[in-house]
Design a protein around this motif. Structure first.
Motif, PDB file in Angstrom:
ATOM      1  N   ASP A  67       0.813  -1.214   0.000  1.00 16.30           N
ATOM      2  CA  ASP A  67       0.000   0.000   0.000  1.00 16.30           C
ATOM      3  C   ASP A  67       0.849   1.267   0.000  1.00 16.30           C
ATOM      4  O   ASP A  67       0.320   2.358  -0.236  1.00 16.30           O
ATOM      5  CB  ASP A  67      -0.927   0.025   1.219  1.00 16.30           C
ATOM      6  N   LEU A  68       2.129   1.116   0.259  1.00 22.70           N
ATOM      7  CA  LEU A  68       2.997   2.288   0.400  1.00 22.70           C
ATOM      8  C   LEU A  68       3.199   3.004  -0.927  1.00 22.70           C
ATOM      9  O   LEU A  68       3.365   2.381  -1.976  1.00 22.70           O
ATOM     10  CB  LEU A  68       4.358   1.875   0.966  1.00 22.70           C
ATOM     11  N   GLY A  69       3.212   4.344  -0.853  1.00 21.58           N
ATOM     12  CA  GLY A  69       3.481   5.152  -2.035  1.00 21.58           C
ATOM     13  C   GLY A  69       4.894   5.677  -2.072  1.00 21.58           C
ATOM     14  O   GLY A  69       5.394   6.079  -3.126  1.00 21.58           O
ATOM     15  N   ALA A  70       5.565   5.694  -0.909  1.00 14.92           N
ATOM     16  CA  ALA A  70       6.949   6.168  -0.825  1.00 14.92           C
ATOM     17  C   ALA A  70       7.504   5.792   0.542  1.00 14.92           C
ATOM     18  O   ALA A  70       6.752   5.534   1.491  1.00 14.92           O
ATOM     19  CB  ALA A  70       7.032   7.675  -1.037  1.00 14.92           C
ATOM     20  N   VAL A  71       8.824   5.777   0.625  1.00 13.08           N
ATOM     21  CA  VAL A  71       9.502   5.575   1.901  1.00 13.08           C
ATOM     22  C   VAL A  71      10.425   6.764   2.125  1.00 13.08           C
ATOM     23  O   VAL A  71      11.161   7.172   1.222  1.00 13.08           O
ATOM     24  CB  VAL A  71      10.328   4.265   1.927  1.00 13.08           C
ATOM     25  N   ALA A  72      10.361   7.339   3.315  1.00  9.94           N
ATOM     26  CA  ALA A  72      11.224   8.463   3.679  1.00  9.94           C
ATOM     27  C   ALA A  72      12.133   8.039   4.821  1.00  9.94           C
ATOM     28  O   ALA A  72      11.769   7.198   5.639  1.00  9.94           O
ATOM     29  CB  ALA A  72      10.377   9.660   4.103  1.00  9.94           C
ATOM     30  N   LEU A  73      13.311   8.618   4.859  1.00  8.48           N
ATOM     31  CA  LEU A  73      14.222   8.305   5.946  1.00  8.48           C
ATOM     32  C   LEU A  73      14.995   9.544   6.363  1.00  8.48           C
ATOM     33  O   LEU A  73      15.133  10.497   5.601  1.00  8.48           O
ATOM     34  CB  LEU A  73      15.189   7.184   5.556  1.00  8.48           C
ATOM     35  N   SER A  74      15.486   9.490   7.587  1.00  9.77           N
ATOM     36  CA  SER A  74      16.343  10.543   8.106  1.00  9.77           C
ATOM     37  C   SER A  74      17.703  10.427   7.424  1.00  9.77           C
ATOM     38  O   SER A  74      18.361   9.393   7.489  1.00  9.77           O
ATOM     39  CB  SER A  74      16.481  10.384   9.623  1.00  9.77           C
ATOM     40  N   ASP A  75      18.123  11.496   6.765  1.00  7.28           N
ATOM     41  CA  ASP A  75      19.284  11.483   5.883  1.00  7.28           C
ATOM     42  C   ASP A  75      20.611  11.633   6.619  1.00  7.28           C
ATOM     43  O   ASP A  75      21.668  11.350   6.082  1.00  7.28           O
ATOM     44  CB  ASP A  75      19.112  12.619   4.865  1.00  7.28           C
ATOM     45  N   GLY A  76      20.575  12.102   7.878  1.00  6.13           N
ATOM     46  CA  GLY A  76      21.793  12.403   8.605  1.00  6.13           C
ATOM     47  C   GLY A  76      21.971  13.910   8.700  1.00  6.13           C
ATOM     48  O   GLY A  76      21.183  14.675   8.136  1.00  6.13           O
ATOM     49  N   PRO A  77      22.991  14.323   9.447  1.00  3.87           N
ATOM     50  CA  PRO A  77      24.028  13.511  10.078  1.00  3.87           C
ATOM     51  C   PRO A  77      23.511  12.765  11.307  1.00  3.87           C
ATOM     52  O   PRO A  77      22.364  12.953  11.709  1.00  3.87           O
ATOM     53  CB  PRO A  77      25.078  14.554  10.477  1.00  3.87           C
ATOM     54  N   GLY A  78      24.386  11.933  11.859  1.00  2.00           N
ATOM     55  CA  GLY A  78      24.023  11.158  13.029  1.00  2.00           C
ATOM     56  C   GLY A  78      24.891   9.926  13.138  1.00  2.00           C
ATOM     57  O   GLY A  78      26.013   9.889  12.616  1.00  2.00           O
TER      58      GLY A  78
END
Length: 229
Positions: free
Chosen positions: A56-67
Motif C-alpha cells: 500500500d505504500l506510495g513512498a519511503v522516507a528516511l532521516s538522511d543524517g548527520p548522526g
C-alpha cells in the motif's frame, strides 16, 4: 498517498506512517544498538496496527543524517530495499532540519527565534545547523568544536533556540548570553521526517535508490579490534 518514515540517526529507532500528511501511527524503541534487530519488526507491527501492508505504500522516507554512522546505514539499507522491491520513490530528509521542524511547530511565536539543532558528535563536537521557523537554512549543517564564541555572529543579531542531544554540552559555555535559550529532551522522530516528506513528495524530490548514501557530514574513522591487530 501513504508514506512510511524511518528515523535511525540516533539511539532511538523510530517509524511513522502518514497518509496525505496526516499521522496514522508511530512506534519507537529506545534501546541502544537495537536498530538492526528491531527495525523490521517495528515496521511490520506499525503497518499491521494501522491496517495496511507494504504494497500500500506510495513512498519511503528516511532521516538522511548527520548522526550515527551505523544507524544511518541500517536505515538506508531498509529504505532502499523497500523502495527497490516495491518500485516506489525514496525520500531523504535532513535529520537536523527535521529536528528544527518538530520544535518550530510547537513554539508559540515561531518567527521570533532561529532554531539550532545540535547532535552529539563526541568530545566537545556536535553536528549543527541553523534554520528559520519555516525551514529556511541560515547556517548549513556543519561539524563544530564547541567554544564560547560558537554561533556568536548569529546570537549577536537573533535569539537562538538550542536543542538536541549535543546542546547540553554547549549550554555551560553560553549560559549568560541573553540570546541563547535551550530546550531539553528533544530527540529525532520519524513523525517530523514524515511531515517534511509529504512536502518533498509534492515537489517530486526523490533520491536515486541505487546510488543513495546517507549524509554523514564528516568522514567515518574505523579501527581494527585489538584481538585482530
Amino acid at each position: 498517498m501513504l508514506i512510511l518514515s524511518l528515523e535511525t540517526s540516533s539511539p532511538i529507532c523510530s517509524v511513522a506512517l502518514h497518509q496525505d500528511g496526516v499521522l496514522l501511527g508511530q512506534s519507537e524503541l529506545r534501546l541502544e544498538k537495537s536498530h538492526s534487530s528491531h527495525l523490521s519488526v517495528l515496521l511490520e507491527q506499525l503497518l499491521d496496527n494501522t491496517g495496511y501492508t507494504m504494497h500500500d505504500l506510495g513512498a519511503v522516507a528516511l532521516s538522511d543524517g548527520p548522526g550515527s554512522y551505523t544507524g544511518l546505514r541500517i536505515g538506508a539499507a531498509a529504505a532502499k530495499g523497500l523502495c527497490y522491491a516495491l518500485d516506489i520513490p525514496l525520500i531523504a530528509i535532513s535529520t537536523l532540519q527535521a529536528l528544527a521542524h518538530q520544535v518550530a511547530i510547537y513554539i508559540g511565536k515561531p518567527k521570533s527565534v532561529l532554531y539550532c539543532p545540535m547532535l552529539d558528535a563526541r568530545r566537545m563536537e556536535v553536528y549543527a545547523a541553523v534554520y528559520t521557523h519555516n525551514g529556511q537554512e541560515v547556517v548549513a549543517p556543519t561539524p563544530l568544536v564547541l567554544e564560547a564564541d560558537t554561533m556568536a555572529e548569529q546570537m549577536a543579531h537573533h535569539r537562538l533556540l538550542f536543542f538536541g542531544n549535543g546542546a547540553p554540552k554547549f549550554q555551560p559555555l553560553v549560559a549568560e548570553h541573553p540570546n541563547a535559550d535551550f530546550l531539553t529532551n528533544i530527540e529525532p522522530s520519524a513523525i517530523a521526517v514524515g511531515e517534511l516528506a509529504q512536502q518533498a513528495y509534492l515537489r517530486q524530490e526523490f533520491r536515486d535508490v541505487a546510488y543513495y548514501e546517507p549524509f554523514y557530514l564528516k568522514e567515518v574513522y574505523t579501527t581494527t579490534p585489538k584481538n585482530r591487530a
